[in-house]
Write a protein that holds these residues in place. Structure first.
Motif, mmCIF file in Angstrom:
data_model
loop_
_atom_site.group_PDB
_atom_site.id
_atom_site.type_symbol
_atom_site.label_atom_id
_atom_site.label_comp_id
_atom_site.label_asym_id
_atom_site.label_seq_id
_atom_site.Cartn_x
_atom_site.Cartn_y
_atom_site.Cartn_z
ATOM 1 N N LEU A 134 0.888 -1.276 -0.076
ATOM 2 C CA LEU A 134 0.000 -0.046 -0.068
ATOM 3 C C LEU A 134 0.919 1.398 0.196
ATOM 4 N N LYS A 135 0.402 2.439 -0.579
ATOM 5 C CA LYS A 135 0.998 3.467 -0.638
ATOM 6 C C LYS A 135 1.128 4.050 1.088
ATOM 7 N N PRO A 136 1.888 4.727 1.472
ATOM 8 C CA PRO A 136 2.164 5.454 2.686
ATOM 9 C C PRO A 136 0.748 5.755 3.258
ATOM 10 N N GLY A 137 0.168 6.717 2.499
ATOM 11 C CA GLY A 137 -1.216 7.387 2.623
ATOM 12 C C GLY A 137 -2.201 6.746 3.012
ATOM 13 N N ASP A 138 -2.294 5.602 2.348
ATOM 14 C CA ASP A 138 -3.522 4.481 2.257
ATOM 15 C C ASP A 138 -3.327 3.535 3.305
ATOM 16 N N VAL A 139 -2.279 3.414 4.206
ATOM 17 C CA VAL A 139 -2.191 2.465 5.164
ATOM 18 C C VAL A 139 -2.790 2.881 6.652
ATOM 19 N N ASP A 140 -3.822 1.995 6.919
ATOM 20 C CA ASP A 140 -4.199 2.034 8.400
ATOM 21 C C ASP A 140 -3.259 1.593 9.471
ATOM 22 N N TYR A 141 -2.657 2.323 9.948
ATOM 23 C CA TYR A 141 -1.560 1.918 10.996
ATOM 24 C C TYR A 141 -2.011 1.325 12.135
ATOM 25 N N TYR A 142 -3.185 1.561 12.577
ATOM 26 C CA TYR A 142 -3.772 0.824 13.594
ATOM 27 C C TYR A 142 -4.133 -0.672 13.173
ATOM 28 N N GLU A 143 -4.517 -0.844 11.946
ATOM 29 C CA GLU A 143 -4.857 -1.979 11.695
ATOM 30 C C GLU A 143 -3.838 -3.086 11.353
ATOM 31 N N ALA A 144 -2.622 -2.146 10.734
ATOM 32 C CA ALA A 144 -1.588 -3.004 10.513
ATOM 33 C C ALA A 144 -0.985 -3.437 11.450
ATOM 34 N N SER A 145 -0.904 -2.794 12.671
ATOM 35 C CA SER A 145 -0.447 -2.851 14.131
ATOM 36 C C SER A 145 -0.915 -4.240 14.577
ATOM 37 N N ILE A 146 -2.388 -4.438 14.294
ATOM 38 C CA ILE A 146 -2.932 -5.366 14.932
ATOM 39 C C ILE A 146 -2.562 -6.811 14.007
ATOM 40 N N ILE A 147 -2.423 -6.581 12.854
ATOM 41 C CA ILE A 147 -2.102 -7.657 11.910
ATOM 42 C C ILE A 147 -0.777 -8.084 12.378
ATOM 43 N N ASP A 148 0.310 -7.278 12.484
ATOM 44 C CA ASP A 148 1.775 -7.803 13.047
ATOM 45 C C ASP A 148 1.821 -8.335 14.416
ATOM 46 N N THR A 149 0.909 -7.829 15.305
ATOM 47 C CA THR A 149 0.805 -8.415 16.617
ATOM 48 C C THR A 149 0.286 -9.828 16.568
ATOM 49 N N ARG A 150 -0.881 -9.943 15.791
ATOM 50 C CA ARG A 150 -1.474 -11.289 15.369
ATOM 51 C C ARG A 150 -0.748 -12.385 14.832
ATOM 52 N N ALA A 151 -0.046 -11.870 13.829
ATOM 53 C CA ALA A 151 0.822 -12.522 12.935
ATOM 54 C C ALA A 151 1.863 -13.250 13.778
ATOM 55 N N ARG A 152 2.567 -12.527 14.884
ATOM 56 C CA ARG A 152 3.407 -13.165 15.617
ATOM 57 C C ARG A 152 3.001 -14.045 16.656
ATOM 58 N N GLU A 153 1.802 -13.813 17.287
ATOM 59 C CA GLU A 153 0.914 -14.871 18.110
ATOM 60 C C GLU A 153 0.724 -16.071 17.448
ATOM 61 N N ILE A 154 0.291 -16.057 16.185
ATOM 62 C CA ILE A 154 -0.135 -17.007 15.397
ATOM 63 C C ILE A 154 1.013 -17.923 15.154
ATOM 64 N N ASP A 155 2.055 -17.245 14.761
ATOM 65 C CA ASP A 155 3.330 -17.962 14.361
ATOM 66 C C ASP A 155 3.927 -18.956 15.452
ATOM 67 N N ALA A 156 4.032 -18.227 16.828
ATOM 68 C CA ALA A 156 4.292 -18.987 17.978
ATOM 69 C C ALA A 156 3.226 -20.119 18.212
ATOM 70 N N LEU A 157 1.890 -19.843 18.214
ATOM 71 C CA LEU A 157 1.302 -20.842 18.233
ATOM 72 C C LEU A 157 1.232 -22.109 17.225
ATOM 73 N N TRP A 158 1.409 -21.782 15.956
ATOM 74 C CA TRP A 158 1.845 -22.626 14.864
ATOM 75 C C TRP A 158 3.080 -23.570 15.300
ATOM 76 N N ARG A 159 4.192 -22.857 15.753
ATOM 77 C CA ARG A 159 5.165 -23.621 16.018
ATOM 78 C C ARG A 159 5.191 -24.755 17.020
ATOM 79 N N GLN A 160 4.307 -24.229 18.190
ATOM 80 C CA GLN A 160 3.769 -25.045 19.260
ATOM 81 C C GLN A 160 3.317 -26.209 18.870
ATOM 82 N N GLN A 161 2.431 -26.016 17.887
ATOM 83 C CA GLN A 161 1.525 -27.046 17.319
ATOM 84 C C GLN A 161 2.501 -27.977 16.601
#
Length: 206
Positions: A134-161
């Motif tokens: 996305l272009k910088p002006g089109d990024v919803d940084y709040y949503e992007a932050s949630i996605i990054d946080t959840r991506a790390r959490e899910i990655d940890a759960l996947w590795r544990q699984q």
């Protein structure tokens, strides 16, 4: 009188179910506009929310038009994060409104609710790729932050699984066929008892 009171008490519930069924029939027939009068737009119960969402998806409502519905669905999944069907429905509503980033994230959450962390991990990675493109002006940084946080959490759960599946002890072939082993032992014990009995009753040679 008691029967009449019970009947009248059940009428609102029966009427509601009849309306829900009528709305579903119209949706299946491809007439979302005709389904609307049967749906209580003020209700935040799951059946009404899902029917409203189906109407929005069928009509390809814009983000602005479906904003109240999206908020209601977000409130629902916040209270019921393991409701995979609600996450999937929210994803479809976002997709209908051309909000691809949130649609992908909601789809990832639906997979996570099913404990399919591998699929959820892939979808969160896809969401992160969308943010990067996305272009910088089109990024919803709040949503992007949630996605990054959840991506790390899910990655940890996947590795544990994955570790849990790899570390699970495998049963040997003898362990997987216990009944046959027991039958064999019983046969050997019976044969041994027979030999002993024969040796006791056999007459001595003179």
């Amino acid at each position: 009188p008691v029967r009449e009171r019970a009947s009248s008490a059940g009428m609102p519930s029966a009427a509601r179910l009849a309306r829900l069924l009528s709305a579903q029939v119209e949706l299946v027939a491809g007439s979302p506009m005709r389904a609307l009068p049967f749906i209580d737009a003020t209700s935040n119960k799951r059946p009404e929310l899902f029917l409203r969402a189906q109407v929005a998806v069928s009509m390809r409502q814009s983000v602005k038009a479906s904003a109240p519905l999206e908020q209601s669905l977000r409130d629902w999944v916040a209270k019921h994060p393991r409701d995979a069907g609600a996450w999937r429905m929210l994803s479809q509503v976002y997709e209908a409104g051309n909000d691809t980033l949130r649609a992908v994230r909601a789809d990832a959450e639906a997979n996570a609710a099913h404990f399919d962390y591998a699929a959820a991990r892939d979808r969160f990675k896809a969401a992160q790729d969308l943010v990067r493109n996305l272009k910088p002006g089109d990024v919803d940084y709040y949503e992007a932050s949630i996605i990054d946080t959840r991506a790390r959490e899910i990655d940890a759960l996947w590795r544990q699984q994955v570790r849990g599946g790899r570390d699970r002890p495998r049963r040997s072939s003898a362990q997987t066929r216990p009944s046959k082993g027991r039958r064999g032992r019983k046969k050997n014990q019976a044969a041994l008892r027979g030999d002993r009995a024969a040796s006791i009753t056999r007459p001595k040679a003179e």
